[in-house]
Design an enzyme around this catalytic site. Structure first.
Site, PDB file in Angstrom:
ATOM      1  N   ASP A  40      -8.555  13.095   0.287  1.00  0.00           N
ATOM      2  CA  ASP A  40      -7.544  12.295   0.133  1.00  0.00           C
ATOM      3  C   ASP A  40      -6.260  12.821  -0.595  1.00  0.00           C
ATOM      4  OD1 ASP A  40      -7.627   9.070   0.454  1.00  0.00           O
ATOM      5  OD2 ASP A  40      -6.200   9.799  -0.814  1.00  0.00           O
ATOM      6  N   ASN A  98     -12.453   0.356   3.984  1.00  0.00           N
ATOM      7  CA  ASN A  98     -11.834  -0.892   4.057  1.00  0.00           C
ATOM      8  C   ASN A  98     -11.276  -1.192   5.642  1.00  0.00           C
ATOM      9  OD1 ASN A  98     -11.240  -0.847   1.222  1.00  0.00           O
ATOM     10  ND2 ASN A  98      -9.924   1.070   1.278  1.00  0.00           N
ATOM     11  N   VAL A 107      -4.398   3.117   6.963  1.00  0.00           N
ATOM     12  CA  VAL A 107      -4.460   3.933   8.040  1.00  0.00           C
ATOM     13  C   VAL A 107      -5.114   3.276   8.910  1.00  0.00           C
ATOM     14  CG1 VAL A 107      -5.044   6.330   8.783  1.00  0.00           C
ATOM     15  CG2 VAL A 107      -3.982   5.740   6.593  1.00  0.00           C
ATOM     16  N   HIS A 111     -12.170   5.195   8.684  1.00  0.00           N
ATOM     17  CA  HIS A 111     -12.466   6.510   7.575  1.00  0.00           C
ATOM     18  C   HIS A 111     -13.278   5.860   6.502  1.00  0.00           C
ATOM     19  CE1 HIS A 111      -8.524   4.303   6.485  1.00  0.00           C
ATOM     20  NE2 HIS A 111      -8.904   4.376   5.392  1.00  0.00           N
TER      21      HIS A 111
END
Ligand code: 5GP
Length: 126
Positions: A40, A98, A107, A111
């Site tokens: 990240d 999330n 985003v 993920h």
């Protein structure tokens, strides 16, 4: 960056789609047929890795609704493999996906965050 509306169709101009196509760089830690994993850019733990499926899915909801059993199995195995490779099984780690505004998803490509490297405290701060 605006929060993702998880009901919108997949937009192939999102950042992770560009990373998958090699249009943007990433610090890769793992890749196979089903998944790509990379650090990240704004780590929130000593180890903070993102694992993304190679297919075009907005969220966990979209992924579990549309992906094949093979894609889901391959992706889940990749998440487990990355945590193992990073030495995060014995000390522990946290995997987070999330979805949408209340979770702060920014985003619009599904993920899983794998965070670890220190005690992480309670899952959701009070
Ligand atoms: P979300 O809030 O959507 O679950 O998390 C998106 C994550 O992507 C954030 O932790 C953010 O730091 C990370 N991120 C955003 N842009 C980039 C980028 O260009 N490269 C990398 N490696 N991570 C990114």
């Amino acid at each position: 960056m605006n929060a993702v509306d998880p009901t919108q169709p997949y937009d192939d101009q999102n950042i992770f789609a560009k990373i998958l196509r090699g249009e943007l760089p990433c610090e890769k830690v793992y890749e196979d047929e089903w998944a790509l994993a990379f650090h990240d850019i704004g780590p929130q733990a000593p180890i903070h890795i993102l694992v993304i499926p190679k297919g075009p899915y907005v969220s966990l909801d979209d992924f579990t609704a549309k992906a094949s059993d093979e894609e889901i199995a391959g992706f889940c195995r990749a998440v487990g493999r990355v945590a193992r490779d990073q030495g995060l099984v014995e000390p522990g780690n946290r995997s987070i996906a999330n979805t949408g505004p209340d979770a702060g998803q920014i985003v619009a490509h599904f993920h899983v965050h794998i965070c670890g490297g220190r005690p992480l405290g309670r899952m959701i701060p009070e």
